[in-house]
Design a protein around this motif. Structure first.
Motif, PDB file in Angstrom:
ATOM      1  N   GLY A 379      21.479  19.912 -36.576  1.00  0.00           N
ATOM      2  CA  GLY A 379      21.684  21.453 -36.774  1.00  0.00           C
ATOM      3  C   GLY A 379      20.581  22.356 -36.556  1.00  0.00           C
ATOM      4  N   THR A 380      19.860  22.582 -35.602  1.00  0.00           N
ATOM      5  CA  THR A 380      18.651  23.324 -35.771  1.00  0.00           C
ATOM      6  C   THR A 380      18.687  24.755 -36.408  1.00  0.00           C
ATOM      7  N   ALA A 381      19.853  25.218 -36.562  1.00  0.00           N
ATOM      8  CA  ALA A 381      20.369  26.877 -37.134  1.00  0.00           C
ATOM      9  C   ALA A 381      20.941  26.580 -38.585  1.00  0.00           C
ATOM     10  N   VAL A 382      21.027  25.243 -39.073  1.00  0.00           N
ATOM     11  CA  VAL A 382      21.623  24.925 -40.312  1.00  0.00           C
ATOM     12  C   VAL A 382      20.421  25.096 -41.458  1.00  0.00           C
ATOM     13  N   THR A 383      20.806  25.574 -42.458  1.00  0.00           N
ATOM     14  CA  THR A 383      19.901  25.722 -43.687  1.00  0.00           C
ATOM     15  C   THR A 383      20.607  25.023 -45.045  1.00  0.00           C
ATOM     16  N   VAL A 384      19.879  24.432 -45.729  1.00  0.00           N
ATOM     17  CA  VAL A 384      20.396  23.651 -46.644  1.00  0.00           C
ATOM     18  C   VAL A 384      19.812  24.212 -47.988  1.00  0.00           C
ATOM     19  N   LEU A 385      20.687  24.436 -49.087  1.00  0.00           N
ATOM     20  CA  LEU A 385      20.438  24.867 -50.427  1.00  0.00           C
ATOM     21  C   LEU A 385      20.617  23.689 -51.385  1.00  0.00           C
ATOM     22  N   ALA A 386      19.910  22.760 -51.762  1.00  0.00           N
ATOM     23  CA  ALA A 386      20.357  21.824 -52.756  1.00  0.00           C
ATOM     24  C   ALA A 386      20.040  21.970 -54.149  1.00  0.00           C
ATOM     25  N   THR A 387      20.637  21.279 -55.036  1.00  0.00           N
ATOM     26  CA  THR A 387      20.224  21.585 -56.304  1.00  0.00           C
ATOM     27  C   THR A 387      20.083  19.940 -56.816  1.00  0.00           C
ATOM     28  N   SER A 388      19.202  19.786 -57.876  1.00  0.00           N
ATOM     29  CA  SER A 388      18.885  18.338 -58.306  1.00  0.00           C
ATOM     30  C   SER A 388      17.884  18.813 -59.415  1.00  0.00           C
ATOM     31  N   ARG A 389      18.082  17.700 -60.315  1.00  0.00           N
ATOM     32  CA  ARG A 389      17.029  17.617 -61.404  1.00  0.00           C
ATOM     33  C   ARG A 389      15.651  16.916 -60.979  1.00  0.00           C
ATOM     34  N   GLU A 390      15.627  16.361 -59.682  1.00  0.00           N
ATOM     35  CA  GLU A 390      14.255  16.222 -59.332  1.00  0.00           C
ATOM     36  C   GLU A 390      14.222  16.263 -57.648  1.00  0.00           C
ATOM     37  N   PRO A 391      13.211  16.567 -57.190  1.00  0.00           N
ATOM     38  CA  PRO A 391      13.119  16.972 -55.556  1.00  0.00           C
ATOM     39  C   PRO A 391      13.713  15.788 -54.784  1.00  0.00           C
ATOM     40  N   LEU A 392      14.087  16.182 -53.720  1.00  0.00           N
ATOM     41  CA  LEU A 392      14.459  15.319 -52.605  1.00  0.00           C
ATOM     42  C   LEU A 392      13.434  14.590 -52.145  1.00  0.00           C
ATOM     43  N   ASP A 393      12.336  15.190 -52.027  1.00  0.00           N
ATOM     44  CA  ASP A 393      10.985  14.552 -51.431  1.00  0.00           C
ATOM     45  C   ASP A 393      11.012  14.432 -49.808  1.00  0.00           C
ATOM     46  N   LEU A 394      11.430  15.554 -49.365  1.00  0.00           N
ATOM     47  CA  LEU A 394      11.446  15.750 -47.653  1.00  0.00           C
ATOM     48  C   LEU A 394      10.357  16.581 -47.320  1.00  0.00           C
ATOM     49  N   VAL A 395       9.947  16.177 -46.193  1.00  0.00           N
ATOM     50  CA  VAL A 395       8.914  17.159 -45.447  1.00  0.00           C
ATOM     51  C   VAL A 395       9.705  18.296 -45.425  1.00  0.00           C
ATOM     52  N   GLY A 396       8.739  19.594 -45.604  1.00  0.00           N
ATOM     53  CA  GLY A 396       9.347  20.902 -45.203  1.00  0.00           C
ATOM     54  C   GLY A 396      10.349  21.572 -46.398  1.00  0.00           C
ATOM     55  N   GLU A 397      10.665  20.568 -47.630  1.00  0.00           N
ATOM     56  CA  GLU A 397      11.440  21.062 -48.667  1.00  0.00           C
ATOM     57  C   GLU A 397      10.433  21.946 -49.536  1.00  0.00           C
ATOM     58  N   VAL A 398      11.428  22.966 -49.891  1.00  0.00           N
ATOM     59  CA  VAL A 398      10.580  24.154 -50.880  1.00  0.00           C
ATOM     60  C   VAL A 398      11.225  24.131 -52.072  1.00  0.00           C
ATOM     61  N   LEU A 399      10.396  23.791 -53.199  1.00  0.00           N
ATOM     62  CA  LEU A 399      11.248  23.719 -54.573  1.00  0.00           C
ATOM     63  C   LEU A 399      11.181  25.094 -55.424  1.00  0.00           C
ATOM     64  N   TYR A 400      12.335  25.412 -55.904  1.00  0.00           N
ATOM     65  CA  TYR A 400      12.356  26.627 -56.897  1.00  0.00           C
ATOM     66  C   TYR A 400      12.860  26.266 -58.219  1.00  0.00           C
ATOM     67  N   PRO A 401      11.823  26.053 -59.250  1.00  0.00           N
ATOM     68  CA  PRO A 401      12.327  25.543 -60.622  1.00  0.00           C
ATOM     69  C   PRO A 401      13.202  26.905 -61.053  1.00  0.00           C
ATOM     70  N   VAL A 402      14.370  26.312 -61.444  1.00  0.00           N
ATOM     71  CA  VAL A 402      15.333  27.282 -62.376  1.00  0.00           C
ATOM     72  C   VAL A 402      14.886  27.389 -63.634  1.00  0.00           C
ATOM     73  N   ARG A 403      14.446  28.386 -64.324  1.00  0.00           N
ATOM     74  CA  ARG A 403      14.002  28.459 -65.632  1.00  0.00           C
ATOM     75  C   ARG A 403      15.086  28.791 -66.630  1.00  0.00           C
ATOM     76  N   GLN A 404      14.793  28.739 -67.952  1.00  0.00           N
ATOM     77  CA  GLN A 404      15.753  29.296 -68.816  1.00  0.00           C
ATOM     78  C   GLN A 404      15.782  30.694 -68.805  1.00  0.00           C
ATOM     79  N   LEU A 405      16.824  31.262 -69.525  1.00  0.00           N
ATOM     80  CA  LEU A 405      17.000  32.670 -69.504  1.00  0.00           C
ATOM     81  C   LEU A 405      15.986  33.329 -70.717  1.00  0.00           C
ATOM     82  N   ALA A 406      15.581  34.426 -70.567  1.00  0.00           N
ATOM     83  CA  ALA A 406      14.761  35.001 -71.608  1.00  0.00           C
ATOM     84  C   ALA A 406      15.504  35.976 -72.261  1.00  0.00           C
ATOM     85  N   ALA A 407      15.131  37.147 -72.055  1.00  0.00           N
ATOM     86  CA  ALA A 407      16.059  38.360 -72.695  1.00  0.00           C
ATOM     87  C   ALA A 407      17.341  38.623 -72.458  1.00  0.00           C
TER      88      ALA A 407
END
Length: 904
Positions: A379-407
């Motif tokens: 599906g060349t028009a499909v976008t995937v948003l994944a959640t995981s405690r560690e990366p999927l380690d795929l080419v093109g994967e962009v990681l976004y670390p979810v931090r704890q809440l501050a204030a």
């Protein structure tokens, strides 16, 4: 108080009371840009330094940071009254925070307006989008992810505005804007769909169909794709002559019963990433809120995916089960006519512009990665948003670390508190207790929610105590949720089971290291070689069980409070042996050689800075719980560290314990403990007790070996000067004669000490001559302590002689040498410099430094003032100024640092 506004959507500016000005200075502007991108969140000092200076950060960056923060505060809060703590730019030892509301920060206001712009109410949506876009003045300055998020939000606001204009019957008003917008965003199909709709509604149907063909060719030639479902549907409606209105996408997401708090910047950033990348993975430890964030992102981004948004939870799926089949069944694929689940999934996603949320991938990494690869390839028009405690380690994967809440963690706690105990009145005291609990839980959302839910049974004080005793015991009250979210223990156990035996060993043994720590400390504590430990730490970071922060002195690691509590449970019978290894590493910092090698000593002091929670834990265990000679020796060695860091009260507490524990046969350790305590007591003006401990430290002189004479002599010399400064010159001169003889270094040390402790017995000219003679000898030998003592002698003599210009030179040398040793506070030295300024007639500058000296003395836990001449000179300066000028100068000096004072 004038209203503050920070304008960060374009060139960075601030306005106070309506007067808009740019931020003065590159570094303050860079600091504000970073903090604005993380508004209402603490940003670690290392992150600030790395972002502002990058790889070219000077060694003194952490010291000069205070100066830039001071300048920035003056611009953000110019009307802040004397003694009033800052309300906007806050600083703790480990980070900075910009505390602002949506009305004070353009980017927050922009985000709130766009999120509130509901396409279902087009008139209101148009007003909100117009107001939001009026705030945008150009490309903002900030982190790459934040800028991408804000840019995507601007694109969405623009599209919503155009859609609202069309829906309110004004398609003609949109046409002049499309050429520019399409040039800026050539591949946003929703924008092209709006353009076709507007042209059709204006009676330009042929042109609308031409736009479709142009877009089709562009997508084919530039991206190798075909128009998505929305564009095809608009074309069909135009051809059939029907009114065009984009269809609502299907949304298949879990229901959410509560608002998502404190995640505005993450929502914008990740949505921006989704607009640029086809695979984005949210990572983070158990309980950080990855799933909740992913669901909210998907819900808000749904309009961009005309073929729907779909959610797949892999948590119930066991290893070995076909993930492709689970995903295919969720989105409507069928294997009835396909040769395999993979083929059915490829058929189901082919040609669809959709967003697929794949949740909880960590226990099925290989299977999840294979399935995501299948989806993205088919599906060349499909976008995937994944959640995981560690990366999927795929080419093109962009990681976004979810931090704890501050204030925002406090707001989450209060919100859940209202649901758990609606009868509880939310007072300032309740918020204070909530802030304590959230801090103790490191801002972990799941932990905060579990703690707040206990308010239906326990008081907030009881909840705080339970959290501090054992946070991982927090569990749901009432009907249980899923097993892995039933308690913090079960949530962490879920990830712990996925670790290898070696990773589990390192995880549990790191519980002995509170706070941040480096690689060497970790290797020593876990009992493995450095290289092997380095690899295992990287794996734990990858699995979201450790945080890692790069810094100038190496990467700093840290277990979150709840992760460390879980590790301590796992440690069990290994606890004592692991603590022994940690304590041995701390004790190894205390060497005799470092006391005379200033470069090595400063390096070791920086190591203590970076590991101070572990050092303090070692002292508590070795001086309170089970006293050991090694801990006493370490405390004695640390007395110089505590002096230079301005921690005199804490120093006295530990050193008093050390004096009662030290091995009497370890001569140098006895002298370190007693003379070290004597130094601290002298600084506090407790001269009688200082003399007593000086005598006990000198009593072991015959047990000092040849290799220890330099270190011993150094401490004796410094204490001689301390006693003289504390008002007992005779005791100081007696100490002078106990400095060992025998080499050039000790000779220079004695001469420098003599120039100080005999300065009250000779005329000032003699003291100045002695100081001028010994100072260059000390510098030639890199004996900074001797040079510092000579400079102090020169300062006192110059003050006695009324020689302001000479005194300024010596005063500057004193402060520079103190800074070189790592000193953070030096109220007495600043006071002396203020006296010379008053003598010279520079009364405004003198008052500023008197204020700085008073503030620093109080932070050191010492009485203000240090020199008897100060009262008269300060009175002279006060009399020379108007009341307003005096007050203004006094306010300006309160936050000055030593580095700022030397910089002028």
């Amino acid at each position: 108080m004038s209203t503050l506004r920070v304008h960060d959507l374009g060139p960075l500016e601030v306005s106070v009371g309506g007067h808009r000005v740019p931020i003065r200075g590159r570094v303050p502007a860079a600091i504000l840009a970073l903090l604005a991108a993380h508004a209402n969140e603490f940003v670690p000092v290392d992150t600030v330094v790395d972002t502002v200076w990058g790889e070219s950060a000077p060694d003194a960056a952490w010291r000069t940071l205070d100066s830039h923060v001071f300048r920035l505060r003056k611009q953000l809060e110019p009307e802040r009254a004397t003694g009033t703590p800052p309300a906007v730019l806050l600083k703790q030892s480990d980070g900075l925070l910009l505390r602002v509301t949506a009305e004070q920060l353009d980017s927050l206001r922009f985000t709130a307006l766009v999120e509130a712009a509901d396409p279902a109410r087009p008139a209101d949506c148009l007003d909100r989008c117009d107001e939001a876009l009026a705030l945008w003045r150009g490309t903002p300055t900030g982190t790459e992810a934040w800028v991408a998020g804000m840019t995507e939000l601007r694109a969405q606001a623009t599209e919503r505005r155009l859609d609202a204009l069309i829906r309110t019957g004004h398609p003609d008003r949109t046409l002049p804007e499309f050429d520019r917008l399409v040039g800026e965003w050539p591949f946003r199909e929703h924008l092209h769909a709006l353009r076709m709709t507007a042209l059709h509604r204006c009676g330009r149907t042929e042109q609308a169909l031409t736009v479709y063909e142009e877009v089709r060719r562009t997508l084919r030639d530039e991206l190798g794709t075909a128009p998505g479902a929305e564009l095809r549907e608009v074309q069909r409606l135009i051809l059939e002559g029907e009114p065009t209105a984009p269809r609502e996408p299907e949304i298949h997401l879990p229901a959410t019963m509560t608002a998502l708090l404190g995640r505005e910047s993450e929502l914008a950033a990740v949505r921006g990433l989704l607009g640029e990348h086809r695979l984005v993975t949210l990572t983070g430890t158990a309980g950080t809120g990855k799933t909740r964030l992913a669901v909210e992102i998907a819900r808000r981004a749904a309009a961009a995916y005309p073929d729907g948004v779909w959610f797949v939870d892999l948590a119930p799926v066991l290893a070995g089960e076909p993930v492709a089949e689970v995903v295919g069944a969720t989105i409507g694929g069928t294997a009835a006519t396909a040769s395999s689940p993979g083929e059915a999934l490829r058929t189901a996603v082919r040609g669809r512009r959709m967003l697929l949320v794949v949740d909880n991938c960590e226990h099925l990494l290989a299977e999840a990665a294979e399935t995501v690869t299948t989806v993205l390839a088919a599906g060349t028009a499909v976008t995937v948003l994944a959640t995981s405690r560690e990366p999927l380690d795929l080419v093109g994967e962009v990681l976004y670390p979810v931090r704890q809440l501050a204030a925002a963690g406090v707001e989450l706690f209060v919100e859940r508190l209202r649901a758990a105990a609606p009868e509880l009145v939310i007072t300032g005291e309740v918020r204070e207790r909530a802030a304590e609990i959230c801090t103790d839980l490191d801002g972990l959302p799941l932990a905060i929610e579990l703690a707040a839910a206990r308010a239906r049974v326990y008081s907030l004080d009881e909840i705080r105590d339970q959290v501090r005793t054992d946070p991982v015991r927090l569990a749901r009250i009432g009907r249980p949720g899923t097993e892995r979210r039933q308690s913090l223990q079960s949530a962490l156990d879920w990830g712990h089971r996925l670790l290898t035996p070696a990773e589990q060993l390192v995880h549990r043994r790191l519980a002995a290291l509170p706070g941040t720590f480096g690689l060497q400390a970790a290797a020593a504590t876990v009992g493995l070689p450095v290289a092997e430990t380095a690899d295992l730490l990287a794996m734990l970071v990858n699995r979201s069980l450790l945080t890692a922060t790069p810094g100038a002195s190496g990467t700093r690691f840290r277990q979150l409070v709840v992760v460390r509590a879980h590790a301590a449970h796992e440690l069990g019978d290994e606890t004592e042996s692991t603590l022994d290894r940690r304590d041995a590493w701390v004790a190894a910092l205390a060497t005799v050689e470092s006391r005379t090698d200033r470069l090595d000593l400063r390096r070791r002091y920086r190591t203590v800075d970076a590991h101070y929670p572990a050092v303090r834990a070692m002292l508590a265990r070795g001086l309170v719980e089970r006293p050991t000679a090694a801990a006493a020796r370490t405390a004695g060695w640390l007395h110089g560290y505590w002096y230079y860091r301005g921690q005199l009260v804490e120093a006295v507490r530990w050193l008093e314990l050390a004096c009662g524990t030290v091995d009497p046969d370890d001569g140098i350790a006895v002298s370190w403990a007693h003379i070290g305590l004597a130094k601290m007591l002298a600084h506090q003006g407790r001269v009688d007790r200082s003399r007593e401990h000086s005598a006990l430290g000198l009593a072991v002189a015959d047990r000092i070996g040849p290799a220890e004479r330099g270190a011993f002599g150094l401490d004796v010399a410094i204490q001689a000067g301390n006693l003289w400064s504390a008002g007992d010159p005779e005791a100081g001169r007696q100490m002078l004669h106990r400095i060992p003889a025998g080499d050039a270094v000790l000779e220079v040390l004695a001469d420098a000490t003599r120039s100080l402790v005999e300065s009250d017995r000779v005329d000032p000219t003699t003291t100045l001559t002695r100081a001028e003679a010994v100072y260059p000898r000390a510098r030639e030998l890199d004996l900074d302590v001797a040079a510092w003592m000579a400079a102090r002698a020169g300062s006192y003599a110059a003050l006695a002689a009324g020689a302001a210009e000479v005194g300024m030179t010596w005063s500057e040398r004193v402060i520079e040498l103190h800074l070189a040793e790592g000193g953070a506070l030096g109220g007495a030295f600043v006071e002396m410099r203020a006296n010379f300024l008053a003598l010279a007639g520079d009364h405004l500058a003198a008052v500023r430094l008197y204020s700085a000296a008073r503030a620093q003395r109080h932070r050191e836990g010492l009485e203000w003032r240090a020199a008897p001449e100060t009262d008269g000179l300060r009175a002279t300066a006060r009399a020379a100024l108007s009341a307003a000028d005096y007050e203004k100068a006094w306010r300006a000096g309160a936050d000055l640092t030593l580095a700022q004072i030397i910089a002028g």
